[in-house]
Design a protein around this motif. Sequence first.
Motif, PDB file in Angstrom:
ATOM      1  N   ASP A 362      21.465 -45.221 -16.612  1.00 28.16           N
ATOM      2  CA  ASP A 362      20.681 -45.644 -15.446  1.00 28.16           C
ATOM      3  C   ASP A 362      19.993 -44.468 -14.762  1.00 28.16           C
ATOM      4  O   ASP A 362      18.851 -44.582 -14.310  1.00 28.16           O
ATOM      5  N   GLU A 389       9.537 -49.837  -8.146  1.00 29.97           N
ATOM      6  CA  GLU A 389      10.528 -50.806  -7.667  1.00 29.97           C
ATOM      7  C   GLU A 389      11.803 -50.763  -8.512  1.00 29.97           C
ATOM      8  O   GLU A 389      12.918 -50.792  -7.983  1.00 29.97           O
ATOM      9  N   GLU A 390      11.646 -50.675  -9.845  1.00 34.43           N
ATOM     10  CA  GLU A 390      12.831 -50.634 -10.704  1.00 34.43           C
ATOM     11  C   GLU A 390      13.594 -49.323 -10.514  1.00 34.43           C
ATOM     12  O   GLU A 390      14.833 -49.318 -10.489  1.00 34.43           O
ATOM     13  N   GLU A 392      13.789 -47.530  -7.823  1.00 31.16           N
ATOM     14  CA  GLU A 392      14.516 -47.586  -6.550  1.00 31.16           C
ATOM     15  C   GLU A 392      15.779 -48.442  -6.679  1.00 31.16           C
ATOM     16  O   GLU A 392      16.851 -48.070  -6.183  1.00 31.16           O
ATOM     17  N   GLN A 393      15.666 -49.577  -7.361  1.00 22.57           N
ATOM     18  CA  GLN A 393      16.838 -50.444  -7.550  1.00 22.57           C
ATOM     19  C   GLN A 393      17.946 -49.707  -8.302  1.00 22.57           C
ATOM     20  O   GLN A 393      19.122 -49.746  -7.915  1.00 22.57           O
ATOM     21  N   LEU A 394      17.574 -49.026  -9.384  1.00 18.72           N
ATOM     22  CA  LEU A 394      18.563 -48.283 -10.162  1.00 18.72           C
ATOM     23  C   LEU A 394      19.180 -47.164  -9.333  1.00 18.72           C
ATOM     24  O   LEU A 394      20.403 -46.946  -9.366  1.00 18.72           O
ATOM     25  N   ARG A 396      19.533 -46.897  -6.087  1.00 21.67           N
ATOM     26  CA  ARG A 396      20.442 -47.404  -5.047  1.00 21.67           C
ATOM     27  C   ARG A 396      21.773 -47.821  -5.669  1.00 21.67           C
ATOM     28  O   ARG A 396      22.836 -47.633  -5.066  1.00 21.67           O
ATOM     29  N   ARG A 397      21.710 -48.391  -6.861  1.00 23.40           N
ATOM     30  CA  ARG A 397      22.944 -48.786  -7.528  1.00 23.40           C
ATOM     31  C   ARG A 397      23.764 -47.566  -7.946  1.00 23.40           C
ATOM     32  O   ARG A 397      24.986 -47.579  -7.896  1.00 23.40           O
ATOM     33  N   ARG A 411       7.898 -44.764  -4.734  1.00 24.32           N
ATOM     34  CA  ARG A 411       7.517 -45.943  -3.938  1.00 24.32           C
ATOM     35  C   ARG A 411       6.436 -45.582  -2.917  1.00 24.32           C
ATOM     36  O   ARG A 411       5.495 -46.343  -2.687  1.00 24.32           O
TER      37      ARG A 411
END
Length: 644
Positions: A362, A389-390, A392-394, A396-397, A411
């Motif tokens: 990731d 967007e992807e 940022e999602q990764l 944050r996880r 972003r």
Amino acid sequence: MLSFQVLGPVRVVAPDGVAVDLRGPRHREVLARLLAADDRVVPLDRLIDDLWDEPPANATGAVRTFVAALRRALEPDRPPRTPSRLLTSEGTGYALRAGRDAVDSRRFEDALSSARTASPRYAVDAVNLALGWWRGSAYADFPDAYWARAQRRRLDELRLQAAEVRAAAQLDLGAAGPAIADLETLVAESPWREDAWRLLAVALYRDSRQGDALAALKRAKDLLAGQLGVDAGGRLRQLEVDLLNHAAHLQTAQLHGGDTHAATALYERTVTPGSRTHLRSTVDLLRTLAVTSGPNLVAARQERLAAILAAERTGDADLTARIIGGFDVPAIWSRSDDPDQARQVVAAAERTLTALGPSAADSTRARLLATIAVESRANAATRGLEAAEEAEQLARRLGDPAVLAFALNGRFMQSFRQAGQALARDAIGAEIVELSARHGLTTYEILGHLIRLQARSAAGDLDGADGHATAAERLARHHEAPLVTVFTDWFRCMKAAATGEDPVAVARAYRTAAERLPETGMPGFADGLPALARLSICLLHSRPAPTDPGIGWGAYAPWCRPLALVASGHHDQARTALASLPAPPPDHFLEVRWCLAGHAAVAVGNRRLAAEAYEALRPAAGELLGAGSGVLTLGRATDWLKRL
């Protein structure tokens, strides 16, 4: 954040300073082996081979038991049956996803890279701090493990280089005494290091000990001949001649490699060119150089693409991903300095994602996607936005602050697709500032303040923007990032224009700010900007556009020339120019381009284009148009909307 320490016996320290209980020696060895892999996946069968000369029948189950126990020790608060974000299972192997700041050996490498190109005073302080992290031999618990031997040799070599970097910086500061003491120890420990002997001889000479300096060179030649059977290199032989002749440069020459050429030469002497280590260390160096000066920024850009292409030629997708994603230099301007190179970097990142496939870690995937988002700036295609967007999602996880800061930068770069985004960008900047200040990500903390400078300007809060300019300048002074003041100087010109100061004085301030542009190494920022700033002053004071022949509109020419034609009385030519006007690209001057197009459309009676400009600018009602650039403004959006 846990601190992983391998510069000595391997241990993990919790945020409260207490060592984490790693259970038995095999648990510690599994952790050490994963740390040595430097974020890469270690297959299960490789782990088994590394742990046992003759693996037992239950080796697979034993490794899984060790991993489970380590996960409990490292993440005691992780809810049951939720996947580990730190010690991850990937395919048939495992990886330890610790950020660079969390591992002392990686922090040491980064500190050394920074010290090589920094001022002598900073270099001495940085190396002193970094050498203080050593508590013995690297991976000292595993003296016989072959995987540890390779890491130990590499890190020991870097430790010796750090001592040489510090000595050279001390000599540049006039501190020959401390340098002599360090170098005497260094040559006793590693008598075949010609650079250390050279520095020692120069230090002795600068300490008015010419005889000792010549004696040191004789010792070096005798040791090299006696132990290695080789003659001293040309630099040592020339130094002996210079010492005998009292060459003037011996007292004045700068010995610390605080620039691109010296740093590159140092790498070339100590690391095999084209090797994986060379490529990895090169991208770390380039990342540091990119924020130090305009010429270094240009050099870093050029060498970056060469490093990516060289990594691709090795066929190692993991290496290529690291080279691409490792150049996480904060980007504040939405127009690329080198669009062709940016396209090549994006293409390489896409190829690497494909080569890695769904098994990509990731953190690796997030960095590649963030790179695509940043390098796809001012591109109307949706791929850059999707990548941002992807990523940022990764991020944050993952919970990795460095990866999240990089993803948020992507972003931000993709936030110029419509007018009126000041509040959204301010939120991005605020998160980057808070995140970076908490985790010591200084260059991103500067970025966050510059983003907030732009966003607060667009919102009309010029005093708040000035506060962020001051904060960015303070950080830039302390961390030697001179390019920051290019942006803050232009901001203060804009603030003077927006607050109604004398337009002649404002124009003079803009001309002064423009004088620095050729040396910034940022053509994407500089091209056409002085002419556009001049036009902004005219429009703020309801004056016609300048009509000088040969005015350098640069990339903004399609939107500026119609107004110049109107000012010259050539309305028919202006109508023709507006008929073929392209759509404004999604960058910092999106609103400015719509204002210019709308203003010219009103002047020649093009109702369709005036209506388009009105609709495009409506989301920015209540803002200062163009001020989101942080460099110029055309005034209040409400005034422009009324006019349209």
